[in-house]
Design a protein around this motif. Structure first.
Motif, PDB file in Angstrom:
ATOM      1  N   GLU A   1       2.306  14.352  -2.998  1.00  0.00           N
ATOM      2  CA  GLU A   1       2.173  13.507  -3.929  1.00  0.00           C
ATOM      3  C   GLU A   1       0.839  13.563  -4.974  1.00  0.00           C
ATOM      4  O   GLU A   1      -0.034  13.731  -4.140  1.00  0.00           O
ATOM      5  CB  GLU A   1       2.173  11.986  -3.584  1.00  0.00           C
TER       6      GLU A   1
ATOM      7  N   LEU B   1       2.569  10.630 -12.245  1.00  0.00           N
ATOM      8  CA  LEU B   1       2.634  10.972 -10.722  1.00  0.00           C
ATOM      9  C   LEU B   1       4.014  11.714 -10.485  1.00  0.00           C
ATOM     10  O   LEU B   1       4.963  11.217 -10.957  1.00  0.00           O
ATOM     11  CB  LEU B   1       2.609   9.815  -9.812  1.00  0.00           C
TER      12      LEU B   1
ATOM     13  N   GLU C   1      -0.312   6.937  -0.050  1.00  0.00           N
ATOM     14  CA  GLU C   1      -1.566   6.757  -0.534  1.00  0.00           C
ATOM     15  C   GLU C   1      -2.589   5.930   0.723  1.00  0.00           C
ATOM     16  O   GLU C   1      -3.389   5.932   0.921  1.00  0.00           O
ATOM     17  CB  GLU C   1      -1.692   5.930  -1.741  1.00  0.00           C
TER      18      GLU C   1
ATOM     19  N   ARG D   1       2.484   6.243  -5.236  1.00  0.00           N
ATOM     20  CA  ARG D   1       2.550   7.236  -3.943  1.00  0.00           C
ATOM     21  C   ARG D   1       2.866   6.310  -2.974  1.00  0.00           C
ATOM     22  O   ARG D   1       2.540   5.229  -2.683  1.00  0.00           O
ATOM     23  CB  ARG D   1       0.935   7.427  -4.028  1.00  0.00           C
TER      24      ARG D   1
ATOM     25  N   THR E   1       6.271  13.598  -6.830  1.00  0.00           N
ATOM     26  CA  THR E   1       6.327  14.099  -5.398  1.00  0.00           C
ATOM     27  C   THR E   1       7.168  15.271  -5.255  1.00  0.00           C
ATOM     28  O   THR E   1       8.334  15.377  -5.748  1.00  0.00           O
ATOM     29  CB  THR E   1       6.733  12.898  -4.588  1.00  0.00           C
TER      30      THR E   1
END
Length: 134
Positions: free
Chosen positions: A52, A2, A88, A85, A4
């Motif tokens: 994200e 992941l 989310e 996240r 961002t």
């Protein structure tokens, strides 16, 4: 993995309601399709967006944004991998901030997030708060 990205930019020209609405609808649609969470804020002819998602997807979306002629002075403020996240659980994933009530709800969510003491989350929170307060 992941990732961002948080960026700010100037609108290349003043946006009337129809253009702004079109940008919001396109962002919401594209980010939902690409499983991107985050937030998009337009204020005083400036954009702030937090993206994200999976690293390759976030990089690809940002590359498209960087070539979008509606943006001037695009500046990537945060560009990092994340463990989880931040947005989310906020308003079903990706949110467009378009009204004062939306700003209030976002601010309350950010205040709640601060309780988690996540360093990266707090950097993102600080950027968003600074943008919406000024």
């Amino acid at each position: 993995m992941l990732k961002t990205i948080c960026y700010i930019s100037d609108a290349a020209r003043p946006l009337d309601y129809n253009i702004k609405d079109n940008i919001y609808l396109k962002a919401k649609s594209n980010n939902t399709i690409n499983n991107i969470t985050g937030v998009l804020v337009y204020k005083n002819s400036n954009f702030l967006q937090v993206l994200e998602g999976e690293e390759e997807v976030v990089d690809s979306v940002y590359k498209k944004i960087s070539s979008d002629p509606r943006h001037d002075n695009l500046f990537k403020v945060i560009n990092t991998n994340i463990d989880e996240r931040i947005f989310e659980d906020y308003n079903f994933g990706f949110t467009i901030i378009n009204e004062k009530a939306d700003l209030k709800n976002l601010y309350e969510y950010l205040e709640w997030l601060k309780l988690g003491h996540n360093k990266i989350a707090n950097e993102v929170i600080g950027m968003v708060e600074n943008f919406i307060e000024n």
